[in-house]
Design a protein around this motif. Sequence first.
Motif, short mmCIF file in Angstrom:
data_model
loop_
_atom_site.label_atom_id
_atom_site.label_comp_id
_atom_site.label_asym_id
_atom_site.label_seq_id
_atom_site.Cartn_x
_atom_site.Cartn_y
_atom_site.Cartn_z
N VAL A 229 0.85 -1.18 0.13
CA VAL A 229 -0.41 0.26 -0.01
C VAL A 229 1.09 1.11 0.22
O VAL A 229 1.49 1.18 0.77
CB VAL A 229 -0.72 -0.30 1.53
N PHE A 230 0.59 2.33 -0.93
CA PHE A 230 1.75 3.37 -1.19
C PHE A 230 1.03 4.62 -0.80
O PHE A 230 1.83 5.66 -0.96
CB PHE A 230 2.07 3.21 -3.02
N GLY A 231 -0.45 4.73 -0.40
CA GLY A 231 -1.00 5.75 -0.45
C GLY A 231 -2.29 5.52 0.92
O GLY A 231 -2.66 4.60 0.80
N ASP A 232 -2.79 6.26 0.73
CA ASP A 232 -4.61 6.40 1.64
C ASP A 232 -5.59 6.89 0.81
O ASP A 232 -5.47 7.56 1.95
CB ASP A 232 -4.00 6.70 3.36
N VAL A 233 -5.93 6.64 -0.29
CA VAL A 233 -7.13 7.59 -0.90
C VAL A 233 -8.17 6.72 -0.10
O VAL A 233 -8.77 7.70 0.14
CB VAL A 233 -7.44 6.72 -2.03
N ARG A 234 -8.42 5.85 0.78
CA ARG A 234 -9.69 5.64 1.17
C ARG A 234 -9.54 6.77 2.57
O ARG A 234 -10.98 7.14 2.72
CB ARG A 234 -9.36 4.17 1.78
N GLY A 235 -9.11 6.74 2.78
CA GLY A 235 -8.59 7.68 4.66
C GLY A 235 -9.20 9.33 3.81
O GLY A 235 -9.94 9.91 4.34
N ALA A 240 -12.57 13.99 3.59
CA ALA A 240 -13.78 15.00 2.43
C ALA A 240 -15.01 14.49 2.98
O ALA A 240 -15.82 15.90 2.77
CB ALA A 240 -13.33 14.50 1.35
N VAL A 241 -15.55 13.10 2.60
CA VAL A 241 -17.26 12.86 3.11
C VAL A 241 -17.69 13.78 4.33
O VAL A 241 -18.10 14.28 4.22
CB VAL A 241 -17.30 11.47 2.88
N GLU A 242 -16.53 13.06 5.17
CA GLU A 242 -17.04 13.58 6.89
C GLU A 242 -16.83 15.09 6.84
O GLU A 242 -17.36 16.17 7.50
CB GLU A 242 -16.32 12.67 7.96
N SER A 243 -16.09 16.43 6.19
CA SER A 243 -15.78 17.21 6.37
C SER A 243 -17.58 18.06 5.37
O SER A 243 -18.02 18.83 5.58
CB SER A 243 -14.51 17.70 5.37
N TYR A 244 -17.59 17.31 4.12
CA TYR A 244 -18.84 17.59 3.99
C TYR A 244 -20.31 17.79 4.65
O TYR A 244 -21.05 18.20 4.99
CB TYR A 244 -18.93 16.70 2.00
N VAL A 245 -20.56 16.37 5.04
CA VAL A 245 -21.86 16.44 6.28
C VAL A 245 -21.50 16.58 6.49
O VAL A 245 -22.10 17.86 7.32
CB VAL A 245 -21.54 14.82 6.32
#
Length: 269
Positions: A229-235, A240-245
Amino acid sequence: MRAKDIRERKGDDEPLTMLTAYDAPTAAVLEEAGVEMLLVGDSVGNLRLGYDSTIPVTVDQIASHTAAVARASDEAMVVADMPFLSFGADPDEAVEHAGRMLKEANADAVKIESGPHTVELTRRLTQLGVPVQAHLGLTPQHENETGLFRQGTEESAAKQILDLAHKHERAGAFSLVLEHVPANVARQVTEAISIPTIGIGAGPDCDGQVLTVDEVIGLSESAAPFSEVFGDVRGEMRSAVESYVAAVESGEFPADDHSHYEDDIDDLH
């Protein structure tokens, strides 16, 4: 990039790079990052379509996703993965399905999970102008028969992989994926054949490497033991979605900057 270009990379000091891609935005990013081959894998079934395995994936689905990837790719080779039962039963239908990937979806090649039953199909397709990437070792379309376990761990099985590698090489395959086989088996197969090997869980001695993009960017919930795993796109997506909500619930979004008003339309009721 075409099959001839890949074949000529055999033995290069710089290994070939390959990742799965299932949509146009991802394909564009992968190409910008320098990935040389984009595999529209039947892994789209469990990684994008919500299936438990690759088995339910259809020819139509692979064609649709391949076309999307091809539209976003200028230089990278686009390889369409032939799904379960799109080949192996009726040879003429198999040719039609593979040819469709080039004619309708604009793929550059097809990948076939290989065995004794695919040698003649590989020969026929290449004679007709359809480049074929063979695939030996762990073949997920056979999971109901073999399970998802490391292959080629016994001498007889390793010899069969080597024998099939030679047969598909002679049949015209331009490269060979080796999945989840012992590294020393992959090394010997790589040394024995004149076409590039692309490893996935097959050690460092192949001519190139392939992984699923979801594992590389950290979109999957988990990764295979042979992956990285080279990144954390899921995180990042979750954040981002939590910030939107939170912004919607608090009334912070949308603000005046996000809204348009017409001064002359104020008295509708």
